[in-house]
Design a protein around this motif. Structure first.
Motif, PDB file in Angstrom:
ATOM      1  N   ALA A  57       0.937  -1.102  -0.128  1.00 21.04           N
ATOM      2  CA  ALA A  57       0.161  -0.025  -0.103  1.00 21.04           C
ATOM      3  C   ALA A  57       0.944   1.169   0.016  1.00 21.04           C
ATOM      4  O   ALA A  57       0.830   2.244  -0.969  1.00 21.04           O
ATOM      5  CB  ALA A  57      -1.097  -0.071   1.145  1.00 21.04           C
ATOM      6  N   ASP A  58       1.927   1.179   0.685  1.00 27.32           N
ATOM      7  CA  ASP A  58       2.911   2.393   0.684  1.00 27.32           C
ATOM      8  C   ASP A  58       3.331   2.675  -0.334  1.00 27.32           C
ATOM      9  O   ASP A  58       3.668   3.688  -1.100  1.00 27.32           O
ATOM     10  CB  ASP A  58       3.831   2.328   1.899  1.00 27.32           C
ATOM     11  CG  ASP A  58       4.733   3.431   2.315  1.00 27.32           C
ATOM     12  OD1 ASP A  58       4.118   4.535   2.532  1.00 27.32           O
ATOM     13  OD2 ASP A  58       6.035   3.190   2.115  1.00 27.32           O
ATOM     14  N   ALA A  59       4.139   1.444  -1.121  1.00 32.21           N
ATOM     15  CA  ALA A  59       4.534   1.786  -2.675  1.00 32.21           C
ATOM     16  C   ALA A  59       3.640   2.472  -3.332  1.00 32.21           C
ATOM     17  O   ALA A  59       4.031   3.139  -4.232  1.00 32.21           O
ATOM     18  CB  ALA A  59       5.253   0.286  -2.793  1.00 32.21           C
ATOM     19  N   LEU A  60       2.265   1.736  -3.238  1.00 35.41           N
ATOM     20  CA  LEU A  60       1.563   2.266  -4.567  1.00 35.41           C
ATOM     21  C   LEU A  60       1.094   3.794  -4.185  1.00 35.41           C
ATOM     22  O   LEU A  60       1.158   4.343  -4.871  1.00 35.41           O
ATOM     23  CB  LEU A  60       0.011   1.484  -4.309  1.00 35.41           C
ATOM     24  CG  LEU A  60       0.129  -0.036  -4.700  1.00 35.41           C
ATOM     25  CD1 LEU A  60      -1.016  -0.841  -4.321  1.00 35.41           C
ATOM     26  CD2 LEU A  60       0.456  -0.277  -6.310  1.00 35.41           C
ATOM     27  N   GLU A  61       0.873   3.978  -2.916  1.00 35.61           N
ATOM     28  CA  GLU A  61       0.501   5.424  -2.665  1.00 35.61           C
ATOM     29  C   GLU A  61       1.895   6.402  -2.988  1.00 35.61           C
ATOM     30  O   GLU A  61       1.751   7.380  -3.607  1.00 35.61           O
ATOM     31  CB  GLU A  61       0.451   5.551  -1.116  1.00 35.61           C
ATOM     32  CG  GLU A  61      -0.045   6.898  -0.688  1.00 35.61           C
ATOM     33  CD  GLU A  61      -0.249   7.068   0.826  1.00 35.61           C
ATOM     34  OE1 GLU A  61      -0.613   8.161   1.241  1.00 35.61           O
ATOM     35  OE2 GLU A  61       0.197   6.124   1.554  1.00 35.61           O
ATOM     36  N   ARG A  62       3.040   5.990  -2.761  1.00 34.89           N
ATOM     37  CA  ARG A  62       4.258   6.830  -2.813  1.00 34.89           C
ATOM     38  C   ARG A  62       4.488   6.953  -4.305  1.00 34.89           C
ATOM     39  O   ARG A  62       4.963   7.772  -5.043  1.00 34.89           O
ATOM     40  CB  ARG A  62       5.275   6.278  -2.243  1.00 34.89           C
ATOM     41  CG  ARG A  62       5.267   6.645  -0.661  1.00 34.89           C
ATOM     42  CD  ARG A  62       6.278   6.125   0.111  1.00 34.89           C
ATOM     43  NE  ARG A  62       7.572   6.672   0.205  1.00 34.89           N
ATOM     44  CZ  ARG A  62       8.574   6.399   0.605  1.00 34.89           C
ATOM     45  NH1 ARG A  62       8.632   5.148   1.191  1.00 34.89           N
ATOM     46  NH2 ARG A  62       9.671   7.161   0.435  1.00 34.89           N
ATOM     47  N   GLY A  63       3.995   5.968  -5.118  1.00 39.30           N
ATOM     48  CA  GLY A  63       4.129   5.561  -6.430  1.00 39.30           C
ATOM     49  C   GLY A  63       2.947   6.514  -7.189  1.00 39.30           C
ATOM     50  O   GLY A  63       3.236   6.521  -8.544  1.00 39.30           O
ATOM     51  N   GLY A  64       1.999   7.083  -6.662  1.00 35.97           N
ATOM     52  CA  GLY A  64       0.777   7.850  -7.355  1.00 35.97           C
ATOM     53  C   GLY A  64      -0.329   6.895  -7.550  1.00 35.97           C
ATOM     54  O   GLY A  64      -1.114   7.665  -7.989  1.00 35.97           O
ATOM     55  N   ASP A  65      -0.194   5.827  -7.113  1.00 34.56           N
ATOM     56  CA  ASP A  65      -1.501   5.225  -7.249  1.00 34.56           C
ATOM     57  C   ASP A  65      -2.259   5.262  -5.927  1.00 34.56           C
ATOM     58  O   ASP A  65      -2.548   4.257  -5.310  1.00 34.56           O
ATOM     59  CB  ASP A  65      -1.331   3.634  -7.557  1.00 34.56           C
ATOM     60  CG  ASP A  65      -2.499   2.763  -8.003  1.00 34.56           C
ATOM     61  OD1 ASP A  65      -3.556   3.399  -7.797  1.00 34.56           O
ATOM     62  OD2 ASP A  65      -2.278   1.672  -8.415  1.00 34.56           O
ATOM     63  N   ALA A  66      -3.131   6.173  -5.760  1.00 37.99           N
ATOM     64  CA  ALA A  66      -3.884   6.438  -4.596  1.00 37.99           C
ATOM     65  C   ALA A  66      -5.035   5.561  -4.438  1.00 37.99           C
ATOM     66  O   ALA A  66      -5.248   4.930  -3.404  1.00 37.99           O
ATOM     67  CB  ALA A  66      -4.538   7.859  -4.437  1.00 37.99           C
ATOM     68  N   ALA A  67      -5.637   5.167  -5.510  1.00 35.02           N
ATOM     69  CA  ALA A  67      -6.822   4.324  -5.323  1.00 35.02           C
ATOM     70  C   ALA A  67      -6.398   2.749  -5.087  1.00 35.02           C
ATOM     71  O   ALA A  67      -6.828   2.049  -3.988  1.00 35.02           O
ATOM     72  CB  ALA A  67      -7.537   4.076  -6.689  1.00 35.02           C
ATOM     73  N   GLY A  68      -5.204   2.530  -5.703  1.00 30.74           N
ATOM     74  CA  GLY A  68      -4.750   1.298  -5.429  1.00 30.74           C
ATOM     75  C   GLY A  68      -4.137   1.183  -3.951  1.00 30.74           C
ATOM     76  O   GLY A  68      -4.475  -0.187  -3.316  1.00 30.74           O
ATOM     77  N   ALA A  69      -3.550   2.110  -3.627  1.00 33.70           N
ATOM     78  CA  ALA A  69      -3.040   2.230  -2.165  1.00 33.70           C
ATOM     79  C   ALA A  69      -4.427   2.125  -1.006  1.00 33.70           C
ATOM     80  O   ALA A  69      -4.376   1.343  -0.318  1.00 33.70           O
ATOM     81  CB  ALA A  69      -2.301   3.420  -1.903  1.00 33.70           C
ATOM     82  N   LEU A  70      -5.338   2.874  -1.206  1.00 34.50           N
ATOM     83  CA  LEU A  70      -6.526   2.794  -0.572  1.00 34.50           C
ATOM     84  C   LEU A  70      -7.129   1.448  -0.401  1.00 34.50           C
ATOM     85  O   LEU A  70      -7.633   0.833   0.476  1.00 34.50           O
ATOM     86  CB  LEU A  70      -7.535   3.744  -0.989  1.00 34.50           C
ATOM     87  CG  LEU A  70      -7.311   5.229  -0.704  1.00 34.50           C
ATOM     88  CD1 LEU A  70      -8.244   6.272  -1.370  1.00 34.50           C
ATOM     89  CD2 LEU A  70      -7.099   5.407   0.902  1.00 34.50           C
ATOM     90  N   ALA A  71      -7.192   0.609  -1.395  1.00 40.57           N
ATOM     91  CA  ALA A  71      -7.815  -0.501  -1.646  1.00 40.57           C
ATOM     92  C   ALA A  71      -7.077  -1.474  -0.809  1.00 40.57           C
ATOM     93  O   ALA A  71      -7.627  -2.410  -0.105  1.00 40.57           O
ATOM     94  CB  ALA A  71      -7.938  -1.068  -2.927  1.00 40.57           C
TER      95      ALA A  71
END
Length: 186
Positions: A57-71
């Motif tokens: 989740a952290d990698a997705l968030e920091r990589g710009g994929d907010a929706a993926g991170a939230l999921a």
């Protein structure tokens, strides 16, 4: 290790370490790609699955994929509510909900985070954010109560200082003038 023993018992640990190294090098998409295949794998050891989901989740968030991170934060929260990572995941989700105007859902998640928190610092952060969210939503009485809970349960937390102004206004707007004065430093 992963290439030589793709079905080895240390595969999850090896992939997690590789992902952490990639994230440290700011290669967030690479980190997410390493962990995504393992995120829904029932064979991942239960003691590693929450850390894996948090890292993903952290990698997705920091990589710009907010929706993926939230999921993934949601998956972590629901699959592993007793994990030390569940409350911080709820806080991250709540913040995102509040930023998009869904303050009622954000407040629910902050309350959940305060309950799930494994450390006083995380619980205090959840209560502080709950108060801020309720105040922004115009729920002065509920915000004042959230700030009062913060003060009661976490009297030494640094967020008390940050909460003082919003808490005083919440008390004032709720008609609790004595409570408002109690938040103003002498």
């Amino acid at each position: 290790l992963v290439a030589e023993f793709p079905k080895g018992r240390f595969l999850t640990q090896a992939q997690l370490q590789r992902a952490l190294l990639a994230a440290e090098g700011k290669r967030f998409q690479e980190a997410a790609a390493l962990l995504t295949p393992l995120a829904d794998d029932a064979a991942v050891p239960a003691d590693l699955a929450p850390a894996l989901l948090q890292t993903l989740a952290d990698a997705l968030e920091r990589g710009g994929d907010a929706a993926g991170a939230l999921a993934r934060y949601g998956q972590l929260r629901t699959r592993f509510p007793q994990s030390e990572y569940a409350a911080p995941a709820a806080i991250k989700q709540a913040y995102a909900e509040a930023q998009t105007g869904r303050r009622t859902r954000a407040a629910e998640l902050y309350r959940e985070a305060a309950t799930l928190a494994k450390t006083p610092r995380v619980a205090a952060e959840a209560r502080f954010q709950l108060g801020q969210t309720l105040a922004a939503d115009g729920q002065s009485k509920a915000a004042a109560q959230a700030f009062a809970d913060l003060r009661q349960h976490h009297p030494g937390d640094p967020r008390l200082r940050d909460a003082a102004r919003a808490a005083a206004w919440a008390c004032h707007d709720a008609g609790d003038y004595e409570g408002a004065l109690a938040w103003i430093p002498a």
